[in-house]
Write a protein that holds these residues in place. Structure first.
Motif, PDB file in Angstrom:
ATOM      1  N   GLU A 185      11.840   6.108  -6.570  1.00  0.00           N
ATOM      2  CA  GLU A 185      12.477   5.733  -5.310  1.00  0.00           C
ATOM      3  C   GLU A 185      11.584   4.802  -4.490  1.00  0.00           C
ATOM      4  N   LEU A 186      10.287   5.070  -4.523  1.00  0.00           N
ATOM      5  CA  LEU A 186       9.352   4.193  -3.823  1.00  0.00           C
ATOM      6  C   LEU A 186       9.370   2.790  -4.414  1.00  0.00           C
ATOM      7  N   GLN A 187       9.396   2.739  -5.741  1.00  0.00           N
ATOM      8  CA  GLN A 187       9.420   1.432  -6.403  1.00  0.00           C
ATOM      9  C   GLN A 187      10.727   0.690  -6.135  1.00  0.00           C
ATOM     10  N   GLY A 188      11.805   1.431  -5.896  1.00  0.00           N
ATOM     11  CA  GLY A 188      13.099   0.819  -5.661  1.00  0.00           C
ATOM     12  C   GLY A 188      13.386   0.541  -4.193  1.00  0.00           C
ATOM     13  N   THR A 189      12.357   0.684  -3.347  1.00  0.00           N
ATOM     14  CA  THR A 189      12.525   0.442  -1.915  1.00  0.00           C
ATOM     15  C   THR A 189      11.534  -0.622  -1.461  1.00  0.00           C
ATOM     16  N   MET A 190      12.036  -1.635  -0.791  1.00  0.00           N
ATOM     17  CA  MET A 190      11.165  -2.658  -0.220  1.00  0.00           C
ATOM     18  C   MET A 190      10.945  -2.344   1.256  1.00  0.00           C
ATOM     19  N   VAL A 191       9.700  -2.401   1.688  1.00  0.00           N
ATOM     20  CA  VAL A 191       9.350  -2.136   3.083  1.00  0.00           C
ATOM     21  C   VAL A 191       8.611  -3.342   3.642  1.00  0.00           C
ATOM     22  N   LEU A 192       9.028  -3.782   4.814  1.00  0.00           N
ATOM     23  CA  LEU A 192       8.367  -4.884   5.507  1.00  0.00           C
ATOM     24  C   LEU A 192       7.842  -4.396   6.845  1.00  0.00           C
ATOM     25  N   SER A 193       6.720  -4.952   7.266  1.00  0.00           N
ATOM     26  CA  SER A 193       6.152  -4.605   8.569  1.00  0.00           C
ATOM     27  C   SER A 193       6.118  -5.843   9.463  1.00  0.00           C
ATOM     28  N   LEU A 194       6.343  -5.607  10.744  1.00  0.00           N
ATOM     29  CA  LEU A 194       6.331  -6.672  11.737  1.00  0.00           C
ATOM     30  C   LEU A 194       5.417  -6.245  12.874  1.00  0.00           C
ATOM     31  N   ASP A 244       0.835  -1.193   0.000  1.00  0.00           N
ATOM     32  CA  ASP A 244       0.000   0.000   0.000  1.00  0.00           C
ATOM     33  C   ASP A 244       0.878   1.254   0.000  1.00  0.00           C
ATOM     34  N   THR A 245       0.652   2.146  -0.954  1.00  0.00           N
ATOM     35  CA  THR A 245       1.495   3.334  -1.111  1.00  0.00           C
ATOM     36  C   THR A 245       1.436   4.238   0.105  1.00  0.00           C
ATOM     37  N   GLU A 246       0.242   4.421   0.657  1.00  0.00           N
ATOM     38  CA  GLU A 246       0.092   5.298   1.816  1.00  0.00           C
ATOM     39  C   GLU A 246       0.848   4.736   3.020  1.00  0.00           C
ATOM     40  N   GLU A 247       0.727   3.441   3.245  1.00  0.00           N
ATOM     41  CA  GLU A 247       1.437   2.828   4.365  1.00  0.00           C
ATOM     42  C   GLU A 247       2.946   2.863   4.138  1.00  0.00           C
ATOM     43  N   LYS A 248       3.352   2.668   2.901  1.00  0.00           N
ATOM     44  CA  LYS A 248       4.786   2.689   2.577  1.00  0.00           C
ATOM     45  C   LYS A 248       5.369   4.074   2.837  1.00  0.00           C
ATOM     46  N   ASN A 249       4.644   5.111   2.451  1.00  0.00           N
ATOM     47  CA  ASN A 249       5.091   6.479   2.717  1.00  0.00           C
ATOM     48  C   ASN A 249       5.174   6.756   4.210  1.00  0.00           C
ATOM     49  N   ALA A 250       4.179   6.259   4.955  1.00  0.00           N
ATOM     50  CA  ALA A 250       4.191   6.453   6.403  1.00  0.00           C
ATOM     51  C   ALA A 250       5.390   5.754   7.034  1.00  0.00           C
ATOM     52  N   ALA A 251       5.735   4.579   6.498  1.00  0.00           N
ATOM     53  CA  ALA A 251       6.892   3.845   7.008  1.00  0.00           C
ATOM     54  C   ALA A 251       8.182   4.595   6.714  1.00  0.00           C
ATOM     55  N   LEU A 252       8.317   5.122   5.507  1.00  0.00           N
ATOM     56  CA  LEU A 252       9.518   5.862   5.146  1.00  0.00           C
ATOM     57  C   LEU A 252       9.642   7.137   5.980  1.00  0.00           C
ATOM     58  N   ARG A 253       8.522   7.750   6.263  1.00  0.00           N
ATOM     59  CA  ARG A 253       8.561   8.911   7.160  1.00  0.00           C
ATOM     60  C   ARG A 253       9.032   8.487   8.550  1.00  0.00           C
ATOM     61  N   ALA A 254       8.548   7.337   9.019  1.00  0.00           N
ATOM     62  CA  ALA A 254       8.954   6.853  10.340  1.00  0.00           C
ATOM     63  C   ALA A 254      10.451   6.583  10.386  1.00  0.00           C
ATOM     64  N   PHE A 255      11.020   6.037   9.309  1.00  0.00           N
ATOM     65  CA  PHE A 255      12.466   5.809   9.267  1.00  0.00           C
ATOM     66  C   PHE A 255      13.225   7.126   9.434  1.00  0.00           C
ATOM     67  N   THR A 256      12.782   8.139   8.688  1.00  0.00           N
ATOM     68  CA  THR A 256      13.464   9.430   8.734  1.00  0.00           C
ATOM     69  C   THR A 256      13.324  10.078  10.102  1.00  0.00           C
ATOM     70  N   ARG A 271      13.173  16.681   0.468  1.00  0.00           N
ATOM     71  CA  ARG A 271      12.371  16.246  -0.677  1.00  0.00           C
ATOM     72  C   ARG A 271      11.766  14.881  -0.381  1.00  0.00           C
ATOM     73  N   GLN A 272      10.498  14.718  -0.703  1.00  0.00           N
ATOM     74  CA  GLN A 272       9.811  13.459  -0.470  1.00  0.00           C
ATOM     75  C   GLN A 272      10.252  12.416  -1.507  1.00  0.00           C
ATOM     76  N   PRO A 273      10.125  11.134  -1.194  1.00  0.00           N
ATOM     77  CA  PRO A 273      10.537  10.095  -2.140  1.00  0.00           C
ATOM     78  C   PRO A 273       9.769  10.195  -3.460  1.00  0.00           C
ATOM     79  N   SER A 274      10.492  10.016  -4.546  1.00  0.00           N
ATOM     80  CA  SER A 274       9.861  10.012  -5.864  1.00  0.00           C
ATOM     81  C   SER A 274       9.201   8.660  -6.112  1.00  0.00           C
ATOM     82  N   LYS A 275       8.407   8.590  -7.162  1.00  0.00           N
ATOM     83  CA  LYS A 275       7.755   7.328  -7.523  1.00  0.00           C
ATOM     84  C   LYS A 275       8.802   6.254  -7.799  1.00  0.00           C
TER      85      LYS A 275
END
Length: 228
Positions: free
Chosen positions: A155-164, A125-137, A149-153
């Motif tokens: 950059e989002l596609q080139g980043t894998m995010v996992l949730s636990l 989910d794009t919204e959750e992925k953005n929220a996760a990347l914000r949490a990392f920062t 600058r916010q992640p580009s499309k």
């Protein structure tokens, strides 16, 4: 994704894996205690097994509500394996001091630690992925996300995010003075606690920084807060 980053505090039910057996009085299963430790630390260690080979990988992370997020390149061996539905163990430790006793046997450390067990899942989910990347920062330095600058499309596609999920976890905490054998308290040996802390140095400007840009207050405050 509108969930609060601080859900209502609750007491997690210890499982066979999270039950503190060694010095159980140091165990804590309150979610707020667990969240506070996770929010203060910067690095976690991710443990998993592939083809009977154990791996423990240090990595950055972020927390949003009752989920821990890790991220990296889709080429990452760790992330690719974790998407296959294998069990994972994540640990975080904050070292607060060296506990120096009168005997070598009773030396210890003051610490706050968290252990998490579970199975990570891929975030699509794009919204959750953005929220996760914000949490990392924001985990690295609060208030930074809104300035950069916010992640580009791409950059989002080139980043894998996992949730636990943080529903199988426990904290273990040691505080206070050394505990010596009663017969050792009369020994002429200094005993006590040597506090430790992470200390931030003075910020260094990037060599290609545009002239006139000042160090942000949140960077200065970060250094002062860490030094406190």
């Amino acid at each position: 994704m509108t969930t609060s980053n601080n859900p209502i505090n609750q007491q997690l039910v210890p499982t066979q894996r999270t039950q503190i057996k060694r010095l159980p009085k140091r165990g804590n299963y309150e979610t707020q205690v667990i969240y506070n430790i996770l929010d203060e630390a910067l690095i976690c260690h991710v443990g998993f097994t592939v083809d009977n080979q154990p791996f423990v990988i240090p990595t950055a992370y972020g927390r949003v509500a009752d989920k821990l997020y890790i991220h990296g390149s889709p080429a990452s061996r760790m992330l690719r394996n974790l998407t296959q539905g294998i069990e994972v163990c994540v640990t975080v430790t904050l070292l607060d001091g060296l506990v120096l006793a009168r005997s070598a046997f009773h030396h210890s450390m003051n610490y706050r630690s968290v252990v998490i067990f579970g199975m990570a899942s891929l975030v699509n989910d794009t919204e959750e992925k953005n929220a996760a990347l914000r949490a990392f920062t924001e985990q690295v330095i609060p208030q930074r996300w809104e300035e950069v600058r916010q992640p580009s499309k791409q950059e989002l596609q080139g980043t894998m995010v996992l949730s636990l999920p943080l529903n199988e976890a426990s904290a273990k905490i040691r505080t206070g003075n050394p505990v010596d054998d009663e017969s050792d308290y009369n020994l002429p040996v200094w005993a006590g606690v040597l506090p430790l802390q992470m200390v931030a140095g003075k910020a260094i400007n990037d060599q290609r920084l545009i002239e006139g840009i000042e160090i942000p207050d949140y960077v200065r405050n970060y250094r002062e807060a860490r030094n406190l």
